[in-house]
Motif scaffolding. Structure first.
Motif, short mmCIF file in Angstrom:
data_model
loop_
_atom_site.label_atom_id
_atom_site.label_comp_id
_atom_site.label_asym_id
_atom_site.label_seq_id
_atom_site.Cartn_x
_atom_site.Cartn_y
_atom_site.Cartn_z
N LEU A 151 -0.35 -2.71 7.26
CA LEU A 151 -0.60 -1.41 6.39
C LEU A 151 -0.87 -0.39 7.06
O LEU A 151 -0.41 0.67 6.75
CB LEU A 151 -1.58 -1.92 5.13
CG LEU A 151 -1.25 -2.97 4.28
CD1 LEU A 151 -2.43 -3.24 3.47
CD2 LEU A 151 -0.12 -2.67 3.43
N ALA A 154 2.36 0.84 8.80
CA ALA A 154 3.16 1.44 8.10
C ALA A 154 2.81 2.82 7.97
O ALA A 154 3.70 3.70 7.87
CB ALA A 154 3.38 0.46 6.75
N ILE A 169 -5.38 4.16 2.72
CA ILE A 169 -5.24 2.77 3.01
C ILE A 169 -6.60 1.98 3.33
O ILE A 169 -6.65 0.94 2.60
CB ILE A 169 -4.31 2.55 4.31
CG1 ILE A 169 -2.88 3.30 4.15
CG2 ILE A 169 -4.05 1.16 4.69
CD1 ILE A 169 -2.18 2.82 3.03
N PRO A 172 -9.48 1.82 0.41
CA PRO A 172 -9.18 1.31 -0.93
C PRO A 172 -8.83 -0.04 -0.55
O PRO A 172 -9.16 -1.07 -1.21
CB PRO A 172 -7.83 1.77 -1.42
CG PRO A 172 -7.65 3.35 -0.63
CD PRO A 172 -8.58 3.28 0.58
N TRP A 249 -6.21 -5.70 -8.45
CA TRP A 249 -5.06 -5.99 -7.88
C TRP A 249 -5.45 -7.07 -6.59
O TRP A 249 -4.50 -7.68 -6.21
CB TRP A 249 -4.74 -4.58 -6.96
CG TRP A 249 -5.72 -4.05 -6.20
CD1 TRP A 249 -6.28 -2.84 -6.61
CD2 TRP A 249 -6.04 -4.25 -4.95
NE1 TRP A 249 -7.51 -2.58 -5.66
CE2 TRP A 249 -6.93 -3.34 -4.70
CE3 TRP A 249 -5.53 -5.23 -3.99
CZ2 TRP A 249 -7.58 -3.53 -3.34
CZ3 TRP A 249 -6.23 -5.11 -2.64
CH2 TRP A 249 -7.28 -4.39 -2.40
N LEU B 88 3.31 -2.94 1.57
CA LEU B 88 3.04 -2.17 0.56
C LEU B 88 1.70 -2.41 -0.08
O LEU B 88 1.16 -3.52 -0.32
CB LEU B 88 3.86 -2.48 -0.54
CG LEU B 88 5.51 -2.50 -0.35
CD1 LEU B 88 6.23 -3.01 -1.39
CD2 LEU B 88 5.99 -1.11 0.02
N PRO B 89 0.55 -1.35 0.23
CA PRO B 89 -0.68 -1.64 -0.36
C PRO B 89 -0.46 -2.01 -1.94
O PRO B 89 0.10 -1.54 -2.53
CB PRO B 89 -1.36 -0.04 -0.07
CG PRO B 89 -0.33 0.72 0.30
CD PRO B 89 1.11 0.03 0.75
N PRO B 90 -1.28 -3.11 -2.11
CA PRO B 90 -1.22 -3.68 -3.79
C PRO B 90 -1.77 -2.72 -4.35
O PRO B 90 -1.46 -3.22 -5.68
CB PRO B 90 -1.95 -4.94 -3.32
CG PRO B 90 -2.78 -4.89 -2.17
CD PRO B 90 -1.93 -3.83 -1.28
N TRP B 91 -2.63 -1.90 -4.23
CA TRP B 91 -3.21 -1.04 -5.24
C TRP B 91 -2.40 0.24 -5.64
O TRP B 91 -2.73 1.05 -6.43
CB TRP B 91 -4.39 -0.60 -4.90
CG TRP B 91 -4.40 0.11 -3.65
CD1 TRP B 91 -4.54 1.48 -3.37
CD2 TRP B 91 -4.66 -0.43 -2.52
NE1 TRP B 91 -4.54 1.89 -2.28
CE2 TRP B 91 -4.74 0.80 -1.33
CE3 TRP B 91 -4.71 -1.67 -1.57
CZ2 TRP B 91 -4.80 0.68 0.12
CZ3 TRP B 91 -4.86 -1.90 -0.58
CH2 TRP B 91 -5.08 -0.69 0.44
N LYS B 92 -1.17 0.33 -4.86
CA LYS B 92 -0.24 1.43 -5.26
C LYS B 92 1.00 1.11 -6.01
O LYS B 92 1.47 0.05 -5.56
CB LYS B 92 0.02 2.09 -3.99
CG LYS B 92 -1.09 3.09 -3.35
CD LYS B 92 -0.63 3.76 -2.18
CE LYS B 92 -1.59 4.65 -1.41
NZ LYS B 92 -2.20 5.55 -2.17
#
Lengths: 252, 268
Positions: A151, A154, A169, A172, A249, B88-92
């Motif tokens: 993450l 990226a 990133i 959160p 999430w 991919l950040p899961p919260w976005k």
């Protein structure tokens, strides 16, 4: 059905308490009755203190302190944990300090706190802060370090600067653990507060307990304990709900 | 005019016992404008490491990567990267993910949304803008990651086994879509440079202009194969004699390296 059963055990405890404190102890000696009043006496004390407003003002005093102390601990703890985790050079520098101070129980700071701040809010808030801050630092630090490497990679190849990646990133991503830290911190802070109020306050639920003990109002001691337990339980429930809502999430 | 030169790049890691773990031997490779180059090699040959070095995420132990005449010193949005794990950040949501690079670069929100929408449509994710990654299939997640990288309009696209985690059928469809988006039907001047790492010889032949075969660890370039398969390519290309011949040749090159890699793994 399960809920029922849990209530059942509580009810059993109350009945045994009532039987022992209401009938067995008074028949032995009046002193024994003072040591453990029955639940009905505690309810009576609750009604009395509700009428004259003492219980509300003491609860308010305690809540006021926990809110300020916890907010300070949250701000400082998240900041310190994030900086330590995101800039490893700083982390390596500060980590030994945290590891050294952390095992000192917040209660052990009370005498020093009294010397520094005297009796009252400042001392109590200081002790709450010390109780709450370490779980928050440690969990934030662990959360920041545990954010998936790809993450961050990226984000770097998308042109993110270091502080942008921290905000978008890393924080959160660490949020579930930060919330865990906040929950544990709030619990420890609450315990620390009551201890601080026992010796260094002229209001609050801890003070109510200590003051009532001096006057041998044992039912008020028990009432204070029950209210402390209930408020702690409620605060934890609020944190639990917040955790579930805010990091949906993270659940698979 | 974008160009990429990998000059004498080596990579080793220091192990705890003081020994060196050599990941990459000495790699030299140049990629021209609009060229699609794939790297195939056995597991652990350092091909992903090479890609991260080109991205600027890792420093080479020796040599340098020169991009547009300047030595690479760190990551840049001009060298976009797509990862096997989607990243991919899961919260976005899809839209928030695709906008991420634009946000980093300070593009105002309104423009950001417009650009993101264009790329979401390009990869066929319209209607899924407000979905979270966990609500998408693997193929859709990788489409989202591709759109996110493309939205930054990079000059070089680095892809690290991007289709390795999706099923075989989806994989072939994604390959065709990638060629369409890249512009297999366009002139090289209008295409981006792509450096694509894969395990699959078939994937490499179907996609690329050149296929780089790497040796087992420490990885060096064993062969640079110029792919004769004509463009534009479609499903039929996969069964053409040219394709099959290329596959035979590359498999011959790769087989001995893969066997070596397997025995290395046993030793480790």
């Amino acid at each position: 059905m399960r809920r029922w059963r849990r209530l059942l055990s509580l009810l059993a405890l109350l009945s045994i308490w009532q039987a022992v404190a209401g009938y067995v102890l008074p028949s032995r000696s009046p002193d024994a009755a003072t040591l453990l009043p029955p639940p009905t006496a505690v309810v009576g004390a609750f009604i009395d203190l509700l009428k004259n407003g003492v219980i509300l003002s003491d609860a308010a005093a305690s809540l006021h302190r926990i809110v300020i102390g916890f907010a300070l601990a949250a701000a400082a703890g998240i900041l310190a944990g994030a900086v330590m985790g995101w800039w490893p050079a700083i982390g390596r520098l500060v980590d030994p300090l945290v590891e050294f101070l952390r095992p000192i129980p917040p209660m052990a700071w009370i005498p020093l706190g009294l010397l520094w701040f005297g009796i009252g809010d400042a001392q109590n808030i200081f002790i709450i802060f010390l109780g709450a801050v370490y779980p928050i630092v440690i969990n934030t630090y662990t959360g920041v370090r545990g954010v998936e490497r790809t993450l961050v990679w990226a984000a770097q190849t998308l042109g993110g600067r270091r502080w942008q990646i921290l905000c978008e990133i890393v924080l959160p991503g660490a949020f579930p653990l930060i919330l865990t830290g906040l929950r544990i911190g709030l619990g420890v802070g609450w315990m620390a507060l009551v201890a601080a109020e026992l010796v260094g306050a002229s209001s609050g639920l801890g003070f109510l307990i200590e003051d009532s003990r001096n006057l041998l109002f044992t039912e008020r001691v028990l009432l204070g304990m029950v209210v402390i337990g209930l408020l702690g339980f409620l605060m934890d429930q609020v944190m639990r709900v917040a955790q579930r809502r805010l990091v949906a999430w993270a659940e698979r | 005019m974008a160009s990429l030169d990998i000059n004498d790049v080596t990579k080793f890691y220091a192990l705890r016992d003081g020994q060196r773990f050599e990941a990459l031997g000495c790699v030299n490779l140049s990629i021209g404008e609009g060229e699609f180059v794939s790297i195939v090699g056995p597991s652990g040959c350092g091909k992903s490491s090479l890609l991260r070095i080109v991205a600027g995420l890792e420093e080479p132990s020796g040599g340098e990567v020169v991009f547009d005449g300047i030595a690479v010193a760190g990551p840049s949005s001009r060298r976009g990267m797509v990862f096997q794990e989607y990243a991919l950040p899961p919260w976005k949501t899809v839209a928030q993910n695709v906008e991420l690079g634009l946000k980093f670069r300070g593009v105002p929100p309104k423009e950001r949304a417009q650009i993101a929408q264009r790329y979401i449509t390009l990869v066929g994710l319209q209607g899924f803008e407000h979905r979270y990654p966990r609500e998408l299939s693997g193929g859709m997640r990788q489409r989202c990651a591709l759109a996110r990288t493309l939205a930054n309009d990079p000059d070089l696209l680095l892809m690290d086994e991007p289709f390795a985690a999706v099923d075989a059928q989806t994989r072939e469809i994604l390959q065709e879509e990638l060629l369409k988006i890249w512009g297999g039907h366009l002139t090289p001047q209008r295409r981006k440079m792509v450096l694509f790492v894969t395990h699959s010889i078939d994937e490499a032949i179907f996609l690329s202009d050149r296929v780089v075969v790497m040796s087992s660890r420490p990885g060096i370039i064993k062969e640079v194969f110029t792919n004769p398969l004509p463009r534009p390519r479609a499903d039929e290309s996969r069964s053409s004699p040219v394709f099959l011949e290329a596959r035979d040749h590359l498999w011959g090159q790769l087989k001995s390296e893969t066997l070596k890699a397997i025995s290395q793994a046993v030793e480790d």
